[in-house]
Write a protein that holds these residues in place. Sequence first.
Motif, mmCIF file in Angstrom:
data_model
loop_
_atom_site.group_PDB
_atom_site.id
_atom_site.type_symbol
_atom_site.label_atom_id
_atom_site.label_comp_id
_atom_site.label_asym_id
_atom_site.label_seq_id
_atom_site.Cartn_x
_atom_site.Cartn_y
_atom_site.Cartn_z
ATOM 1 N N PHE A 420 -37.469 -3.732 -6.930
ATOM 2 C CA PHE A 420 -36.492 -4.468 -7.638
ATOM 3 C C PHE A 420 -36.724 -4.680 -8.959
ATOM 4 C CE2 PHE A 420 -34.568 -8.612 -8.421
ATOM 5 C CZ PHE A 420 -33.488 -8.398 -8.404
ATOM 6 N N SER A 421 -37.812 -4.866 -9.420
ATOM 7 C CA SER A 421 -38.271 -5.288 -10.596
ATOM 8 C C SER A 421 -38.104 -4.050 -11.762
ATOM 9 C CB SER A 421 -39.639 -5.780 -10.617
ATOM 10 O OG SER A 421 -40.060 -5.695 -12.061
ATOM 11 N N ASP A 422 -37.158 -4.485 -12.851
ATOM 12 C CA ASP A 422 -37.135 -3.036 -13.715
ATOM 13 C C ASP A 422 -38.413 -3.130 -14.514
ATOM 14 O OD1 ASP A 422 -34.358 -2.829 -13.227
ATOM 15 O OD2 ASP A 422 -33.670 -4.564 -14.222
ATOM 16 N N ALA A 423 -39.194 -3.967 -14.592
ATOM 17 C CA ALA A 423 -40.559 -3.773 -15.255
ATOM 18 C C ALA A 423 -41.439 -2.784 -14.485
ATOM 19 C CB ALA A 423 -41.126 -5.299 -15.638
ATOM 20 N N ARG A 424 -41.275 -2.915 -13.064
ATOM 21 C CA ARG A 424 -42.500 -2.136 -12.326
ATOM 22 C C ARG A 424 -42.121 -0.926 -11.878
ATOM 23 N NH1 ARG A 424 -44.347 -6.458 -7.761
ATOM 24 N NH2 ARG A 424 -45.124 -4.660 -6.856
ATOM 25 N N ARG A 425 -40.726 -0.701 -11.506
ATOM 26 C CA ARG A 425 -40.329 0.662 -11.184
ATOM 27 C C ARG A 425 -41.043 1.411 -10.509
ATOM 28 N NH1 ARG A 425 -37.124 3.589 -15.564
ATOM 29 N NH2 ARG A 425 -36.011 4.355 -14.073
ATOM 30 N N GLU A 426 -41.798 1.064 -9.220
ATOM 31 C CA GLU A 426 -42.600 1.624 -8.434
ATOM 32 C C GLU A 426 -42.087 2.758 -7.788
ATOM 33 O OE1 GLU A 426 -45.382 -0.865 -6.257
ATOM 34 O OE2 GLU A 426 -45.509 -2.078 -7.904
ATOM 35 N N ASP A 427 -40.601 2.641 -7.504
ATOM 36 C CA ASP A 427 -39.860 3.865 -6.854
ATOM 37 C C ASP A 427 -40.089 5.071 -7.753
ATOM 38 O OD1 ASP A 427 -38.491 2.367 -8.816
ATOM 39 O OD2 ASP A 427 -36.442 2.998 -7.894
ATOM 40 N N VAL A 428 -40.107 4.887 -8.820
ATOM 41 C CA VAL A 428 -40.090 5.858 -9.891
ATOM 42 C C VAL A 428 -41.544 6.404 -10.320
ATOM 43 C CG1 VAL A 428 -39.460 6.791 -12.313
ATOM 44 C CG2 VAL A 428 -38.109 5.359 -11.103
ATOM 45 N N ALA A 429 -42.331 5.426 -10.362
ATOM 46 C CA ALA A 429 -43.744 5.751 -10.888
ATOM 47 C C ALA A 429 -44.463 6.323 -9.784
ATOM 48 C CB ALA A 429 -44.418 4.389 -11.432
ATOM 49 N N PHE A 430 -44.208 5.911 -8.513
ATOM 50 C CA PHE A 430 -44.947 6.426 -7.311
ATOM 51 C C PHE A 430 -43.866 7.225 -6.296
ATOM 52 C CE2 PHE A 430 -47.136 2.620 -8.924
ATOM 53 C CZ PHE A 430 -48.182 3.230 -9.422
ATOM 54 N N LYS A 431 -43.090 7.763 -6.903
ATOM 55 C CA LYS A 431 -41.906 8.444 -6.021
ATOM 56 C C LYS A 431 -42.657 9.589 -5.133
ATOM 57 C CE LYS A 431 -37.601 11.377 -6.455
ATOM 58 N NZ LYS A 431 -36.658 11.805 -7.343
ATOM 59 N N ARG A 432 -43.736 10.296 -5.568
ATOM 60 C CA ARG A 432 -44.214 11.344 -4.704
ATOM 61 C C ARG A 432 -45.016 10.817 -3.320
ATOM 62 N NH1 ARG A 432 -44.012 16.482 -6.580
ATOM 63 N NH2 ARG A 432 -45.762 17.093 -5.398
ATOM 64 N N ASN A 433 -45.114 9.616 -3.695
ATOM 65 C CA ASN A 433 -46.011 8.882 -2.215
ATOM 66 C C ASN A 433 -44.935 8.194 -1.246
ATOM 67 O OD1 ASN A 433 -48.579 9.663 -3.103
ATOM 68 N ND2 ASN A 433 -48.604 7.803 -4.485
ATOM 69 N N PHE A 434 -43.828 8.051 -1.690
ATOM 70 C CA PHE A 434 -42.487 7.550 -0.877
ATOM 71 C C PHE A 434 -41.944 8.714 -0.278
ATOM 72 C CE2 PHE A 434 -38.587 5.918 0.225
ATOM 73 C CZ PHE A 434 -38.617 4.781 0.709
ATOM 74 N N LEU A 435 -42.562 9.012 1.125
ATOM 75 C CA LEU A 435 -42.205 10.450 1.757
ATOM 76 C C LEU A 435 -41.361 9.895 3.036
ATOM 77 C CD1 LEU A 435 -45.361 12.366 1.201
ATOM 78 C CD2 LEU A 435 -42.948 12.826 0.073
ATOM 79 N N ALA A 436 -41.016 8.767 3.312
ATOM 80 C CA ALA A 436 -40.362 8.601 4.547
ATOM 81 C C ALA A 436 -39.167 9.061 4.928
ATOM 82 C CB ALA A 436 -40.147 6.902 4.416
ATOM 83 N N PHE A 437 -38.576 9.792 4.008
ATOM 84 C CA PHE A 437 -37.362 10.633 3.999
ATOM 85 C C PHE A 437 -37.674 12.120 4.085
ATOM 86 C CE2 PHE A 437 -35.318 6.521 3.206
ATOM 87 C CZ PHE A 437 -34.403 6.371 4.416
ATOM 88 N N GLY A 438 -39.178 12.315 3.887
ATOM 89 C CA GLY A 438 -39.385 13.779 3.611
ATOM 90 C C GLY A 438 -39.314 14.180 2.019
ATOM 91 N N ALA A 439 -39.604 15.460 1.895
ATOM 92 C CA ALA A 439 -39.319 15.933 0.326
ATOM 93 C C ALA A 439 -38.994 17.393 0.664
ATOM 94 C CB ALA A 439 -40.541 15.872 0.094
ATOM 95 N N GLY A 440 -38.627 17.929 -0.434
ATOM 96 C CA GLY A 440 -38.178 19.481 -0.403
ATOM 97 C C GLY A 440 -36.810 19.544 0.011
ATOM 98 N N ALA A 441 -36.812 21.206 0.744
ATOM 99 C CA ALA A 441 -35.471 21.347 1.031
ATOM 100 C C ALA A 441 -34.940 20.783 2.378
ATOM 101 C CB ALA A 441 -35.512 22.959 1.291
ATOM 102 N N HIS A 442 -35.837 20.109 3.110
ATOM 103 C CA HIS A 442 -35.502 19.686 4.232
ATOM 104 C C HIS A 442 -35.347 17.978 4.240
ATOM 105 C CE1 HIS A 442 -35.001 22.588 7.475
ATOM 106 N NE2 HIS A 442 -35.706 23.478 6.568
ATOM 107 N N GLN A 443 -35.494 17.393 2.993
ATOM 108 C CA GLN A 443 -35.658 16.014 2.664
ATOM 109 C C GLN A 443 -34.380 15.364 3.744
ATOM 110 O OE1 GLN A 443 -34.818 14.563 -1.285
ATOM 111 N NE2 GLN A 443 -36.418 12.686 -0.680
ATOM 112 N N CYS A 444 -34.235 14.365 4.150
ATOM 113 C CA CYS A 444 -33.219 13.856 5.032
ATOM 114 C C CYS A 444 -31.921 13.725 4.433
ATOM 115 C CB CYS A 444 -33.830 12.293 5.507
ATOM 116 S SG CYS A 444 -32.442 11.708 6.675
ATOM 117 N N VAL A 445 -30.996 14.322 4.748
ATOM 118 C CA VAL A 445 -29.642 14.233 4.236
ATOM 119 C C VAL A 445 -29.027 13.015 4.456
ATOM 120 C CG1 VAL A 445 -28.246 15.405 6.321
ATOM 121 C CG2 VAL A 445 -27.681 15.831 3.624
ATOM 122 N N GLY A 446 -29.235 12.378 5.582
ATOM 123 C CA GLY A 446 -28.473 11.043 5.671
ATOM 124 C C GLY A 446 -29.366 9.698 5.217
#
Length: 504
Positions: A420-446
């Motif tokens: 939530f915090s604009d100062a932290r933005r961990e969703d951007v900084a650690f995006k490659r570790n947020f794999l709950a919806f997968g990654a690559g061509a088969h990333q969750c479409v929904g």
Amino acid sequence: MVELPDLRAAAPFLAAAVALYFLLEQLSYLRKKGPLPGPSLVVPFLGSVAHMVRDPAGFWDAQAARARESGSGLAADFLIGRFVVFIRDSELSHRVFANVRPDAFHLIGHPFGKRLFGDHNLIYMFGDDHKDLRRRIAPNFTPRALSTYAHLQQRVILAHLRRWLDDQATTGEPMPLRVPCRDMNLETSQTVFVGPYLSEKARERFAKDYALFNVGLMAMPVDLPGFAFRRARLAVARLVRTLGDCARQSKARMRAGADPECLVDYWMQDTVRETDEAATAGNPPPAHTDDEELGGFLFDFLFAAQDASTSSLCWAVSALESHPDVLARVRAEVAAVWSPESGEPITAEKIQGMRYTQAVAREVVRYRPPATLVPHIAGEPFQLTEWYTVPKGAIVFPSVYESSFQGFPEPDAFDPDRFFSDARREDVAFKRNFLAFGAGAHQCVGQRYALNHLVLFLALFVSVADFERDTTDGCDDPVYMPTIVPRDGCSVYLNQRCASFPSF
């Protein structure tokens, strides 16, 4: 009189053959294992399957511990005649996700998924064929489509919340939410995906078959009469036929010019147009427009939405109850834009405006990713690191759960402000570790639909109900059902919070 062979004389040769088989199996396992940590000897054929079935959480925790303690990020084991590789390291998981193709890794979703799910499933597709199907699916998740679904989702969620509160008032006993959440999600998925095309009788049969499928997911893969796996496989076949018939009805309705009312309608709008254009030109129908195929793809959606969502809803309730400051902020944000007494659903615009509630939803998924592992099979030998090549036929398990606790500051803390915090933005900084919806061509479409569903549930639940966790020792230990849920099923006491229950 026919003379029978002397079995006693043959016994030493049979014993020698069995011993040779076991020896070759052990040597094959050790060769494939190479430098990876893992058991030095394995139970013939079965391997560690008894441990995995008896205690899934403990089994995968042991794999993670081996991978972590060795510093390699990898671990090896053996399950029902198959060599398996567990991946803890996020970057190595990305290498698997980025190389789903015929000559590398095949996404399977379940170690014996193709036998269980059938052939017509999005997860088994590659290349241009896969891209074309995802292109056809894209209209299902446009802002307009998500807005249509939001109204349907809220009606179903509120109907179930009303039922939960009534049941709680009657019994006075704590209510484990896992099964009620699962039932709510199944009705939500049915309503959103195939809406008006399922009769009440079909819905009842649907629920029974999906329950059989769930049991079979966690059972030994014995495809014989009387076994749970066989019952699950037959149930899936019935579910696919039912969903295929829904696609057929939707095609007729969309061809008649009706407005879309559910996901399959948004999908079939373009499908019937392309099919009719092909017929006019004298060409065969486009790929992936057959009713049975569509039924298989819809079942894939159902599976992806159903159990994962049940897991997330249970963990969300548990997290909010144990973090009253987070609960208060969610309630304040929702109350600023919507009231149960308004008589109106929460609009798509208001959902987008609930930034903190959205951050809570994302943190729930990071903190307790529902599908902790995403199994793949190596179609060919694949050099995963400079020092290890995954052998052909190995089942590879990238751990989404382990990745979720890597990189993020204080990963064991439930902290929505990281998203939530604009100062932290961990969703951007650690995006490659947020794999709950997968990654690559088969990333969750929904994934947008899944997060919207969690946000809507949070908004409605905290607005209409006060709740208190029935806390017991180990109640929040994760167990596999088949996605992870709290050990006690998230048992709570409920009371109605709002002056009048919403209805629209």
